[in-house]
Design an enzyme around this catalytic site. Sequence first.
Site, PDB file in Angstrom:
ATOM      1  N   HIS A 121       1.067  -1.083   0.191  1.00  0.00           N
ATOM      2  CA  HIS A 121       0.211  -0.024  -0.654  1.00  0.00           C
ATOM      3  C   HIS A 121       1.172   1.145  -0.097  1.00  0.00           C
ATOM      4  CE1 HIS A 121      -3.134   2.938   1.654  1.00  0.00           C
ATOM      5  NE2 HIS A 121      -3.958   2.264   1.495  1.00  0.00           N
ATOM      6  N   ASP A 198       2.889  -4.170   7.440  1.00  0.00           N
ATOM      7  CA  ASP A 198       1.837  -3.666   7.545  1.00  0.00           C
ATOM      8  C   ASP A 198       0.578  -4.142   8.636  1.00  0.00           C
ATOM      9  OD1 ASP A 198      -0.211  -1.987   7.310  1.00  0.00           O
ATOM     10  OD2 ASP A 198       0.244  -1.506   4.707  1.00  0.00           O
ATOM     11  N   GLN A 201      -4.042  -5.406   7.032  1.00  0.00           N
ATOM     12  CA  GLN A 201      -5.235  -6.658   6.343  1.00  0.00           C
ATOM     13  C   GLN A 201      -4.962  -7.608   6.453  1.00  0.00           C
ATOM     14  OE1 GLN A 201      -7.620  -5.820   4.077  1.00  0.00           O
ATOM     15  NE2 GLN A 201      -6.572  -3.335   3.291  1.00  0.00           N
ATOM     16  N   LYS A 224     -10.792  -1.366  10.067  1.00  0.00           N
ATOM     17  CA  LYS A 224     -10.521  -2.163   9.323  1.00  0.00           C
ATOM     18  C   LYS A 224     -10.930  -4.052  10.132  1.00  0.00           C
ATOM     19  CE  LYS A 224      -7.165  -0.025   6.014  1.00  0.00           C
ATOM     20  NZ  LYS A 224      -8.530   0.279   4.965  1.00  0.00           N
ATOM     21  N   CYS A 361      -4.953   2.392  -3.794  1.00  0.00           N
ATOM     22  CA  CYS A 361      -3.693   2.943  -2.988  1.00  0.00           C
ATOM     23  C   CYS A 361      -2.547   1.703  -3.311  1.00  0.00           C
ATOM     24  CB  CYS A 361      -4.186   2.833  -1.790  1.00  0.00           C
ATOM     25  SG  CYS A 361      -5.184   4.297  -1.144  1.00  0.00           S
TER      26      CYS A 361
END
Length: 406
Positions: A121, A198, A201, A224, A361
Amino acid sequence: MNVEAIREQFPILNQEVNGHPLVYLDSAATSQKPIKVIEALNSYYHLNNSNVHRGVHTLGTRATDQYEGARDKVKQFIHAASTEEIIFTRGATTAINMVGYGYARHFLKEGDEVVITQMEHHSNIIPWQQACKCTGATLKYIPMESDGTITLDAARETITSNTKIVAITHVSNVLGTINPIREIADIAHENGAILLVDGAQGIPHLKVDVQALDCDFYAFSGHKMCGPTGIGVLYGKKALLEKMEPVEFGGEMIDFVDLYDSTWKELPWKFEGGTPIIAGAIGLGAAIDFLNEIGMEEIEAHEKQLVSYAQGKLSTIDGITIYGPKQRSGLVTFNIEGVHPHDTATVLDAEGIAVRAGHHCAQPLMKWLQATATARASFYLYNTNDDIDRLVEGIQRAKEYFGDVF
């Protein structure tokens, strides 16, 4: 897992959009919020609204207990060693930037390397571009396989003794690729580098144990994973957080302020300058309670079934391209030949089906895919096979609407 009972906890799903029952397939952008989270926010503002840490009155004590209680819930949820390692932020983007500014810019130098992937991302690309520009370090990319995965051999070839930081997504927000974090951590550490993950997700869909993964930093957002917007977390190993410099200065994060110098409070408050995101943290704590009640293993198993069902259904449609590996997290990114993804999303919206369309993104990844944009249907614990059937019907309508050129 009783999906129908779970769906009843999400009032937003009980509505019609454009004359059709809502099918929400955009959880990778933001998940919906259960009643438990909404009520936690409502209760804080109705009964306990006060600033934290500073007051000795009853409301201040209640708010502080809830805020710090949420920190402890995060610590347990990701299996951190201590609440000192849990920093509340505005989201995953802020968390990654904190490491980019507070760590990378202080410790990188010319000749050093930062290693990432093309599936990142933008939030896990731009901070490292900027850090390298400021320090003279070099940015490198682990090459990807044709299915959108990376191999450990490729990681070993790219990560060298000059590598100081490896930053990689746990789960790709476009391809659904689940990266081998523990193995990459081992490679990074063998070369004297640190690993930032990261997890935006990853954490909504997988059971995360930061100590088992042995990552040095793990960043994620609350919105999220059924929590409110505007709240996120940076996990960092205590020794690294103690070496890092704060990136925001002001009240709350200080120990002592003199006319010409100041000292910082201990972890974790050293990184939480100003009035923190109190309601957001409390809402995130409620979201963690909700997810724990269902069980992350149950959620992961449900999503595996959904994505397998979706791949099977979508692969029968002529002229559709599905991007990413077969084994993936709960999303399917695709394009219909001859139909722009924004047009696909518009037709689906007319049928009450919410998907995402665009570059997500991830423009370097779009270039790698040789696509300007894609459509993405992302699933979560409240989705069903019926939702996917509606998606398939909507895609067929999109093909018909744009002339069915196949």
